[in-house]
Motif scaffolding. Sequence first.
Motif, PDB file in Angstrom:
ATOM      1  N   GLY A  16       0.931  -1.156   0.003  1.00 57.72           N
ATOM      2  CA  GLY A  16       0.080   0.153   0.055  1.00 57.72           C
ATOM      3  C   GLY A  16       0.709   1.271   0.170  1.00 57.72           C
ATOM      4  O   GLY A  16       2.051   1.196  -0.442  1.00 57.72           O
ATOM      5  N   ILE A  17       0.457   2.477   0.337  1.00 59.56           N
ATOM      6  CA  ILE A  17       0.893   3.716   0.515  1.00 59.56           C
ATOM      7  C   ILE A  17       1.429   4.051   1.798  1.00 59.56           C
ATOM      8  O   ILE A  17       0.575   3.869   2.854  1.00 59.56           O
ATOM      9  CB  ILE A  17      -0.208   4.603  -0.082  1.00 59.56           C
ATOM     10  N   VAL A  18       2.621   4.343   2.092  1.00 65.50           N
ATOM     11  CA  VAL A  18       3.102   4.692   3.286  1.00 65.50           C
ATOM     12  C   VAL A  18       2.585   6.283   3.544  1.00 65.50           C
ATOM     13  O   VAL A  18       3.213   6.900   2.970  1.00 65.50           O
ATOM     14  CB  VAL A  18       4.653   4.406   3.785  1.00 65.50           C
ATOM     15  N   VAL A  19       2.054   6.641   4.438  1.00 64.12           N
ATOM     16  CA  VAL A  19       1.955   7.771   5.131  1.00 64.12           C
ATOM     17  C   VAL A  19       2.486   8.128   6.256  1.00 64.12           C
ATOM     18  O   VAL A  19       2.140   7.622   7.266  1.00 64.12           O
ATOM     19  CB  VAL A  19       0.296   7.803   5.376  1.00 64.12           C
ATOM     20  N   PRO A  20       3.652   8.889   6.092  1.00 59.78           N
ATOM     21  CA  PRO A  20       4.260   9.211   7.319  1.00 59.78           C
ATOM     22  C   PRO A  20       3.741  10.317   8.218  1.00 59.78           C
ATOM     23  O   PRO A  20       2.994  10.926   7.841  1.00 59.78           O
ATOM     24  CB  PRO A  20       5.640   9.489   6.650  1.00 59.78           C
ATOM     25  N   ASP A  21       4.330  10.315   9.637  1.00 62.60           N
ATOM     26  CA  ASP A  21       4.022  11.427  10.369  1.00 62.60           C
ATOM     27  C   ASP A  21       2.753  11.768  10.568  1.00 62.60           C
ATOM     28  O   ASP A  21       2.233  12.969  10.258  1.00 62.60           O
ATOM     29  CB  ASP A  21       4.783  12.767  10.020  1.00 62.60           C
ATOM     30  N   VAL A  22       1.972  10.944  11.142  1.00 61.84           N
ATOM     31  CA  VAL A  22       0.666  11.057  11.327  1.00 61.84           C
ATOM     32  C   VAL A  22       0.291  11.269  12.730  1.00 61.84           C
ATOM     33  O   VAL A  22       0.878  10.256  13.581  1.00 61.84           O
ATOM     34  CB  VAL A  22      -0.439   9.790  10.837  1.00 61.84           C
ATOM     35  N   ALA A  23      -0.216  12.209  13.279  1.00 59.62           N
ATOM     36  CA  ALA A  23      -0.465  12.526  14.761  1.00 59.62           C
ATOM     37  C   ALA A  23      -1.685  11.745  15.167  1.00 59.62           C
ATOM     38  O   ALA A  23      -2.774  12.182  14.580  1.00 59.62           O
ATOM     39  CB  ALA A  23      -0.561  13.939  15.133  1.00 59.62           C
ATOM     40  N   VAL A  24      -1.278  10.637  16.049  1.00 63.62           N
ATOM     41  CA  VAL A  24      -2.772   9.908  16.414  1.00 63.62           C
ATOM     42  C   VAL A  24      -2.578   9.798  18.152  1.00 63.62           C
ATOM     43  O   VAL A  24      -1.454   9.207  18.594  1.00 63.62           O
ATOM     44  CB  VAL A  24      -2.617   8.572  15.689  1.00 63.62           C
ATOM     45  N   LEU A  25      -3.534  10.281  18.601  1.00 62.41           N
ATOM     46  CA  LEU A  25      -3.395  10.089  20.228  1.00 62.41           C
ATOM     47  C   LEU A  25      -2.258  10.593  20.875  1.00 62.41           C
ATOM     48  O   LEU A  25      -1.800   9.505  21.660  1.00 62.41           O
ATOM     49  CB  LEU A  25      -3.939   8.764  20.705  1.00 62.41           C
ATOM     50  N   GLY A  26      -1.490  11.692  20.279  1.00 64.52           N
ATOM     51  CA  GLY A  26      -0.516  11.988  21.031  1.00 64.52           C
ATOM     52  C   GLY A  26       0.626  11.381  20.636  1.00 64.52           C
ATOM     53  O   GLY A  26       1.897  11.645  21.087  1.00 64.52           O
ATOM     54  N   HIS A  27       0.751  10.622  19.684  1.00 70.10           N
ATOM     55  CA  HIS A  27       1.835   9.855  19.084  1.00 70.10           C
ATOM     56  C   HIS A  27       2.174  10.214  17.708  1.00 70.10           C
ATOM     57  O   HIS A  27       1.022  10.477  17.008  1.00 70.10           O
ATOM     58  CB  HIS A  27       1.849   8.484  19.263  1.00 70.10           C
ATOM     59  N   GLN A  28       3.456  10.160  17.042  1.00 70.41           N
ATOM     60  CA  GLN A  28       3.614  10.428  15.879  1.00 70.41           C
ATOM     61  C   GLN A  28       3.849   8.870  15.265  1.00 70.41           C
ATOM     62  O   GLN A  28       4.860   8.188  15.379  1.00 70.41           O
ATOM     63  CB  GLN A  28       4.765  11.151  15.435  1.00 70.41           C
ATOM     64  N   VAL A  29       3.157   8.644  14.170  1.00 67.80           N
ATOM     65  CA  VAL A  29       3.242   7.315  13.645  1.00 67.80           C
ATOM     66  C   VAL A  29       3.143   7.335  12.209  1.00 67.80           C
ATOM     67  O   VAL A  29       2.944   8.541  11.541  1.00 67.80           O
ATOM     68  CB  VAL A  29       1.921   6.390  14.161  1.00 67.80           C
ATOM     69  N   SER A  30       3.338   6.285  11.452  1.00 66.87           N
ATOM     70  CA  SER A  30       3.304   6.070  10.146  1.00 66.87           C
ATOM     71  C   SER A  30       2.192   5.088   9.772  1.00 66.87           C
ATOM     72  O   SER A  30       2.187   4.026  10.712  1.00 66.87           O
ATOM     73  CB  SER A  30       4.447   5.825   9.508  1.00 66.87           C
ATOM     74  N   ALA A  31       1.345   5.263   8.659  1.00 63.40           N
ATOM     75  CA  ALA A  31       0.386   4.221   8.546  1.00 63.40           C
ATOM     76  C   ALA A  31       0.637   3.592   7.069  1.00 63.40           C
ATOM     77  O   ALA A  31       0.986   4.485   6.104  1.00 63.40           O
ATOM     78  CB  ALA A  31      -0.998   4.971   8.406  1.00 63.40           C
ATOM     79  N   VAL A  32       0.149   2.312   6.703  1.00 61.74           N
ATOM     80  CA  VAL A  32       0.289   1.776   5.663  1.00 61.74           C
ATOM     81  C   VAL A  32      -1.291   1.709   5.225  1.00 61.74           C
ATOM     82  O   VAL A  32      -2.164   0.944   5.767  1.00 61.74           O
ATOM     83  CB  VAL A  32       0.918   0.550   5.610  1.00 61.74           C
ATOM     84  N   VAL A  33      -1.529   2.454   3.871  1.00 62.96           N
ATOM     85  CA  VAL A  33      -3.187   2.335   3.534  1.00 62.96           C
ATOM     86  C   VAL A  33      -3.307   1.623   2.373  1.00 62.96           C
ATOM     87  O   VAL A  33      -2.293   1.934   1.323  1.00 62.96           O
ATOM     88  CB  VAL A  33      -3.781   3.737   3.764  1.00 62.96           C
ATOM     89  N   ARG A  34      -4.425   1.286   2.021  1.00 65.06           N
ATOM     90  CA  ARG A  34      -4.461   0.739   0.710  1.00 65.06           C
ATOM     91  C   ARG A  34      -5.943   1.279  -0.060  1.00 65.06           C
ATOM     92  O   ARG A  34      -6.822   1.368   0.834  1.00 65.06           O
ATOM     93  CB  ARG A  34      -4.809  -0.806   0.418  1.00 65.06           C
ATOM     94  N   VAL A  35      -5.837   2.059  -1.050  1.00 66.24           N
ATOM     95  CA  VAL A  35      -7.023   2.852  -1.475  1.00 66.24           C
ATOM     96  C   VAL A  35      -7.984   2.037  -2.061  1.00 66.24           C
ATOM     97  O   VAL A  35      -7.628   0.993  -3.058  1.00 66.24           O
ATOM     98  CB  VAL A  35      -6.525   3.858  -2.682  1.00 66.24           C
ATOM     99  N   ARG A  36      -9.226   2.233  -1.790  1.00 63.02           N
ATOM    100  CA  ARG A  36     -10.383   1.295  -2.662  1.00 63.02           C
ATOM    101  C   ARG A  36     -10.853   2.146  -3.637  1.00 63.02           C
ATOM    102  O   ARG A  36     -11.599   2.872  -3.478  1.00 63.02           O
ATOM    103  CB  ARG A  36     -11.500   1.302  -1.368  1.00 63.02           C
ATOM    104  N   THR A  37     -10.220   1.659  -4.855  1.00 62.46           N
ATOM    105  CA  THR A  37     -10.423   2.366  -5.899  1.00 62.46           C
ATOM    106  C   THR A  37     -11.883   2.828  -6.474  1.00 62.46           C
ATOM    107  O   THR A  37     -12.310   3.925  -6.685  1.00 62.46           O
ATOM    108  CB  THR A  37      -9.620   1.970  -7.064  1.00 62.46           C
TER     109      THR A  37
END
Length: 177
Positions: A16-37
Motif C-alpha cells: 500500500g501507500i506509506v503515510v508518514p508522520d500522522v499524529a494519532v492520540l499524542g503519538h507520531q506514527v506512520s500508516a500503510v493504507v490501501r486505496v479502495r479505487t
Amino acid sequence: MQPLLHHAATALGWQGIVVPDVAVLGHQVSAVVRVRTDVHEWRSANGWPPHADPSWFRSWFEPNAHDRLPVAAVDLVGVLVGESTVDRALQSCGTLMTLAPCSVVLPAPQGSSWPLIELDYYGIGVVSVDGAGAAELLVPPEDRSTEFGPSLFGRWLLEVLYERVLKGVPHQAGVTT
C-alpha cells in the motif's frame, strides 16, 4: 526516514501507500493504507471529499448523522511506530493495535535490550531496519482489530489518511491498490 518505512512495510508484507508522520492520540506514527479505487471513484464523482475536520467527526456521534457518513475510501493495512524504548512502544501501539496490526520499527542491529517476547505477547510486531535499508522482520504483528470491532475514531482516522493520500503523501508516485 521515509525509505526506511517503505523497507519496513515490505518486510511485513504490507502492500500500500506509506503515510508518514500522522499524529494519532499524542503519538507520531506512520500508516500503510490501501486505496479502495471503486469507493474513491464514487466519492470523487459524487462530491464526497475527505472529511478530516475534527468538528465534523464530532457530529458523527449524533444518530441522525449516521446516514451521512461517507464510505471509507482507504483501508488501514497497518501502523508503523518508531520508538526508542519498549515502554514507549507499548504505549504507542496499545490503542493503535485496536485499529490495525501495529509494528515497531527499530534501527539495526538490536541487542538484548529489547524484550521481544513482551511485544510478541501483546501482538506488536518488530522490524529492524539498518542504514542501508535492509529490513528484518523480528516479530510478526497480529491483527487484533477484530477483537475490538470498528470505532468512530478509527473511521475518522481513515478520513485523515484518505486526505493525506489525495494531497500526495509527500511525493508518492501514483496510488497503489
